[in-house]
Enzyme design. Structure first.
Site, PDB file in Angstrom:
ATOM      1  N   GLU A 158       0.836  -1.200   0.000  1.00 48.15           N
ATOM      2  CA  GLU A 158       0.000   0.000   0.000  1.00 48.15           C
ATOM      3  C   GLU A 158       0.877   1.258   0.000  1.00 48.15           C
ATOM      4  O   GLU A 158       1.759   1.391   0.852  1.00 48.15           O
ATOM      5  CB  GLU A 158      -0.908  -0.007   1.239  1.00 48.15           C
ATOM      6  CG  GLU A 158      -1.897  -1.167   1.235  1.00 48.15           C
ATOM      7  CD  GLU A 158      -2.395  -1.532   2.628  1.00 48.15           C
ATOM      8  OE1 GLU A 158      -2.272  -0.730   3.562  1.00 48.15           O
ATOM      9  OE2 GLU A 158      -2.921  -2.663   2.776  1.00 48.15           O
ATOM     10  N   HIS A 161      -0.362   1.157  15.949  1.00 47.81           N
ATOM     11  CA  HIS A 161       0.840   1.582  15.221  1.00 47.81           C
ATOM     12  C   HIS A 161       2.080   1.329  16.071  1.00 47.81           C
ATOM     13  O   HIS A 161       3.100   1.980  15.903  1.00 47.81           O
ATOM     14  CB  HIS A 161       0.757   3.067  14.843  1.00 47.81           C
ATOM     15  CG  HIS A 161      -0.394   3.400  13.966  1.00 47.81           C
ATOM     16  ND1 HIS A 161      -1.666   3.565  14.449  1.00 47.81           N
ATOM     17  CD2 HIS A 161      -0.487   3.563  12.625  1.00 47.81           C
ATOM     18  CE1 HIS A 161      -2.490   3.842  13.452  1.00 47.81           C
ATOM     19  NE2 HIS A 161      -1.804   3.841  12.332  1.00 47.81           N
ATOM     20  N   TYR A 179      -1.140  -4.319  11.257  1.00 51.22           N
ATOM     21  CA  TYR A 179      -2.159  -4.608  10.239  1.00 51.22           C
ATOM     22  C   TYR A 179      -1.876  -5.887   9.468  1.00 51.22           C
ATOM     23  O   TYR A 179      -2.390  -6.102   8.380  1.00 51.22           O
ATOM     24  CB  TYR A 179      -2.287  -3.424   9.270  1.00 51.22           C
ATOM     25  CG  TYR A 179      -2.665  -2.152   9.968  1.00 51.22           C
ATOM     26  CD1 TYR A 179      -3.665  -2.160  10.942  1.00 51.22           C
ATOM     27  CD2 TYR A 179      -2.032  -0.947   9.677  1.00 51.22           C
ATOM     28  CE1 TYR A 179      -4.011  -0.996  11.616  1.00 51.22           C
ATOM     29  CE2 TYR A 179      -2.378   0.223  10.347  1.00 51.22           C
ATOM     30  CZ  TYR A 179      -3.363   0.190  11.316  1.00 51.22           C
ATOM     31  OH  TYR A 179      -3.709   1.333  11.979  1.00 51.22           O
ATOM     32  N   GLU A 198      -4.417  -6.740   2.998  1.00 50.14           N
ATOM     33  CA  GLU A 198      -3.167  -7.394   3.412  1.00 50.14           C
ATOM     34  C   GLU A 198      -3.131  -8.861   2.991  1.00 50.14           C
ATOM     35  O   GLU A 198      -2.090  -9.375   2.586  1.00 50.14           O
ATOM     36  CB  GLU A 198      -2.983  -7.272   4.935  1.00 50.14           C
ATOM     37  CG  GLU A 198      -2.619  -5.867   5.396  1.00 50.14           C
ATOM     38  CD  GLU A 198      -3.799  -4.914   5.414  1.00 50.14           C
ATOM     39  OE1 GLU A 198      -4.957  -5.380   5.320  1.00 50.14           O
ATOM     40  OE2 GLU A 198      -3.583  -3.693   5.518  1.00 50.14           O
ATOM     41  N   GLN A 226       1.904  -2.125   5.786  1.00 48.03           N
ATOM     42  CA  GLN A 226       2.219  -0.756   6.210  1.00 48.03           C
ATOM     43  C   GLN A 226       2.619  -0.648   7.683  1.00 48.03           C
ATOM     44  O   GLN A 226       3.555   0.068   8.022  1.00 48.03           O
ATOM     45  CB  GLN A 226       1.038   0.153   5.907  1.00 48.03           C
ATOM     46  CG  GLN A 226       1.437   1.594   5.794  1.00 48.03           C
ATOM     47  CD  GLN A 226       0.422   2.377   4.986  1.00 48.03           C
ATOM     48  OE1 GLN A 226      -0.664   2.673   5.466  1.00 48.03           O
ATOM     49  NE2 GLN A 226       0.762   2.692   3.751  1.00 48.03           N
ATOM     50  N   PHE A 227       1.921  -1.374   8.544  1.00 47.63           N
ATOM     51  CA  PHE A 227       2.288  -1.481   9.957  1.00 47.63           C
ATOM     52  C   PHE A 227       2.121  -2.949  10.363  1.00 47.63           C
ATOM     53  O   PHE A 227       1.154  -3.582   9.948  1.00 47.63           O
ATOM     54  CB  PHE A 227       1.377  -0.603  10.838  1.00 47.63           C
ATOM     55  CG  PHE A 227       1.654   0.870  10.702  1.00 47.63           C
ATOM     56  CD1 PHE A 227       2.521   1.517  11.578  1.00 47.63           C
ATOM     57  CD2 PHE A 227       1.056   1.606   9.704  1.00 47.63           C
ATOM     58  CE1 PHE A 227       2.778   2.880  11.449  1.00 47.63           C
ATOM     59  CE2 PHE A 227       1.307   2.962   9.558  1.00 47.63           C
ATOM     60  CZ  PHE A 227       2.180   3.610  10.433  1.00 47.63           C
TER      61      PHE A 227
END
Lengths: 417, 338
Positions: B29, B129, B86, B60, B82-83
């Site tokens: 992403e 996060h 996730y 994902e 991305q994290f």
């Protein structure tokens, strides 16, 4: 309708779809709308998806009641009578194989089996639309891809028996075959996972400037899994060269298709929300399956992108050897299925065009059974689940990684190997 | 040699890998045109084209599932989540598919794929996060799990991961992206350019998977740690004046057990430090291994300092994050046991 006052509204109630009939009821397929063979149009492969939306709400059929191949999909078919006879043989072999393996499970020669009864046309015919190098990402109910692709029956049996000649070395449940050489991706027990992997494989072929295409496979029940959605999104975004097959056999173990489908009308129609053209096909019509598969494969090869194909069929047998369908559906339901038996329908076609006869069919049936039984004896001579030659437990530690890390080596020693 | 941040080192590793091998593809992403929310893929699409480095839909499971399909085909996908917080929608693909593929097909199909994901807290990232889910990967047979603690290792380990024939989970402590962090949130942030491990060789080199490194030699105790906590542990050793030996594991699986036992066997005391929550965390595996392998050399119970067994809170960041004060206190207590 006039909206009543908030407080006057009746309480909400949950809708839980239920099949029309249950054990003891009279089977009823009157709801299944079946167009006459040959009546559905065949658009060019580069048709605008918007212009062919109707094809997701009908059923493409080629073989009529008299066994004749009719209509535009029949005319576009590229297949001769010899190949059709071979196709019939593939389906008959799969059915005989299934019957023998079912029995072998009852005899405790294996722990588990899943048959294809009634669905033989789909995987056997589809295989014919692929080229060497193309890759299927099958579920556990597409063994016809292997049989029609020339994979040795004996090796399939060895896998089911988990014996010393099992290419998976006894690590996988029976029917979880794998053959890279035959374009058959390793089967996983986790449903729908392979659907998005097929899209990734097709993307890789496109990234590499290759000419290979992928075929994804899923059942009606598993379309509810998140990976079905992931696959359609990715296939749509990147126009991946993939055929997204949905085998709608009406049942997901005990759950009727309405639980997965909801109010969507058809599974094929799911493609429309993603801008992917969709066909709905008579899954018990060998010629219709082949015609649709060739259309979708050609689209993929011409870089026109993915196609969703829903095969309408009926799971005539139990879900697996661990399942008793009489607990949730009428015992006579499979006999009432209006699209009939794929083997009988192709047989009748070949007889109608003068290429086959009832005698030859009976003879072929006996030959195939003898061949399957002989092969079964060879496989059993190697070993079965509890007897004979089985893979060494030392094998259990191999292939977790490319190279065995120290902790696994230590555990292998601890296990005595 | 060049001075790089960890972000630049990761980007450089991807650049080197993509330049050397046309099979390496990078996607996730915001990874393509924009170059990633942390800039780790900046410039790669412009240099290698849209089919080598591209944006994906926000899915994902789709990212990892497509990556598996590509790896099976013969490409070398390096995908980004991305994290790490996730990654859960992709967990089925990672556990049931990527990790098992070689085994279940008896080597017929393999998955040479790297899944990169920024991990860890210390940035006011709140619950989604900041997580450190490494134990959810080390528990999975068939995966390799790697956590670098500096730019030099980040590049070398990432290149090794890309060349590895097995699926590798590559956890990047985002708190270390721009500079080392000792846990002193009240002091000015530091930059990698002042740190010796910000020196990154140009071109190709690898840091082998499965090899730990000693960051500080000591006699009093062994500290087993990785990622951001390496810097915290070093700082705690300085501040307490205790002669701790700090081992940066780098690879959690495969683990450099020899380096671990050699050190603990010598010092007789072992402190394990990680940001992830305590219960069933990776520290439990380390503690069990140390106990089993070094029982006769141990002079004190193995001790763990970890995140509390709570979701990662926002406003309580510095009460949650195991900073140098907590690590230092544990070091002192470990020395009090006779």
């Amino acid at each position: 309708m006039e909206t009543p006052d908030h407080n006057e509204m009746p309480p909400l109630s949950l809708v839980v779809p239920e099949p029309e009939v249950r054990p003891g009821d009279q089977p009823d397929f009157s709801r299944v709308e079946i167009p006459r063979a040959g009546t559905v149009r065949r658009p060019p492969v580069d048709a605008d998806p918007e212009e062919i939306r109707d094809l997701a709400f009908t059923i493409i059929r080629v073989l009529n009641r008299d066994g004749q191949a009719v209509g535009p999909w029949a005319e576009a078919l590229e297949i001769d009578a010899e190949a059709l006879k071979e196709g019939l043989r593939h389906m008959m072999t799969l059915r005989a194989y299934d019957a023998r393996m079912m029995m072998a499970q009852r005899q405790q020669k294996t722990s588990f089996y899943m048959q294809h009864l009634g669905e033989e046309a789909i995987s056997c015919a589809f295989r014919r639309a692929l080229n060497p190098g193309d890759m299927n990402f099958p579920t556990y109910r597409q063994a016809g891809l292997l049989i029609a692709g020339g994979y040795p029956l004996k090796t399939m049996m060895c896998q089911v028996y988990s014996n010393d000649q099992d290419p998976m070395r006894g690590r996988q449940l029976p029917v979880m075959y794998s053959s890279k050489e035959h374009g058959f991706f390793s089967i996983s027990g986790n449903l729908a996972t392979q659907y998005i992997q097929a899209v990734g494989w097709a993307m890789a072929s496109a990234i590499s400037g290759d000419r290979k295409i992928a075929a994804a496979w899923i059942g009606d029940g598993s379309t509810a899994e998140s990976d079905f959605h992931a696959a359609l999104v990715f296939a749509s975004t990147y126009k991946a060269p993939v055929v997204l097959n949905i085998v709608n056999n009406q049942w997901a173990i005990s759950t009727f298709q309405g639980i997965a489908r909801g109010g969507s009308g058809t599974f094929a129609a799911r493609g429309h929300g993603f801008g992917i053209p969709a066909l709905r096909v008579d899954g018990n019509d060998y010629l219709a399956v082949l015609a649709a598969a060739q259309w979708a494969a050609e689209r993929a090869r011409l870089n026109l992108g993915p196609t969703v194909v829903e095969y309408v069929t009926y799971r005539a047998g139990g879900h697996s050897t661990s399942d008793d369908p009489s607990a949730y559906r009428p015992a006579e339901e499979s006999a009432a299925w209006p699209l009939g038996d794929p083997i009988l329908r192709l047989r009748n076609h070949l007889i109608a065009i003068g290429e086959w006869s009832e005698d030859r069919h009976a003879q072929a049936e006996a030959e195939i059974l003898a061949e399957v039984v002989a092969t079964q004896k060879e496989a059993e001579a190697i070993g079965t689940l509890h007897q004979g030659l089985r893979p060494s437990p030392a094998d259990m530690f191999d292939d977790v990684y490319a190279e065995m890390p120290p902790h696994l080596l230590k555990q292998r020693h601890e296990a005595g190997f | 040699m060049a001075r790089m941040t960890m972000i630049e080192a990761i980007r450089d590793a991807l650049d080197v890998a993509m330049g050397a091998d046309p099979r390496v593809v990078v996607f996730g992403e915001d990874v393509g045109y924009f170059g990633g929310v942390f800039r780790c893929t900046a410039g790669l699409q412009a240099k290698y084209g849209r089919t080598r480095c591209f944006d994906t839909p926000i899915n994902e499971s789709g990212i990892v599932g497509a990556g598996i399909g590509m790896a099976t085909y013969g490409l070398r996908p390096v995908v980004e989540i991305q994290f790490a917080d996730y990654m859960y929608p992709a967990y089925d693909q990672i556990v049931s598919e990527a990790a098992r593929l070689r085994y279940r097909s008896a080597g017929e199909f393999t998955c040479p794929m790297v899944v990169r994901m920024p991990t860890g807290g210390g940035i006011f990232g709140g619950q989604t996060h900041s997580q450190s889910p490494e134990a959810l990967f080390t528990h999975v047979t068939g995966l390799k799990t790697v956590v670098p603690s500096n730019p030099h290792d980040a590049k070398g380990l990432l290149l090794a991961a890309i060349e590895d024939p097995d699926p590798v989970i590559f956890l990047e402590p985002k708190r270390l992206y721009n500079g080392p962090f000792e846990g002193h949130h009240d002091r000015p942030v530091k930059a990698w350019k002042a740190h010796e491990l910000g020196e990154v060789p140009e071109g190709h080199y690898t840091v082998p998977l499965g090899k730990a490194v000693m960051r500080r030699a000591g006699q009093a105790m062994t500290v087993l740690t990785y990622g951001t906590m390496v810097h915290v542990a070093l700082s705690a050793a300085e501040e307490t004046g205790l002669d701790a030996e700090v081992i940066d594991l780098r690879s959690l699986l495969p683990l450099d057990l020899e380096a671990v036992t050699a050190s603990v066997g010598r010092t007789g005391r072992c402190l394990i430090v990680h940001e992830a929550t305590l219960t069933s965390g990776y520290g439990a595996e380390l503690a069990a291994l140390v106990q089993a392998e070094c029982f006769w050399q141990l002079e004190a119970p193995v001790r763990r300092v970890a995140g509390w067994d709570t979701p990662y809170p926002h406003v309580h960041e510095w009460s949650y994050f195991p900073g140098p004060a907590r690590v230092g206190a544990a070091m002192r207590e470990l020395m009090e046991v006779v």
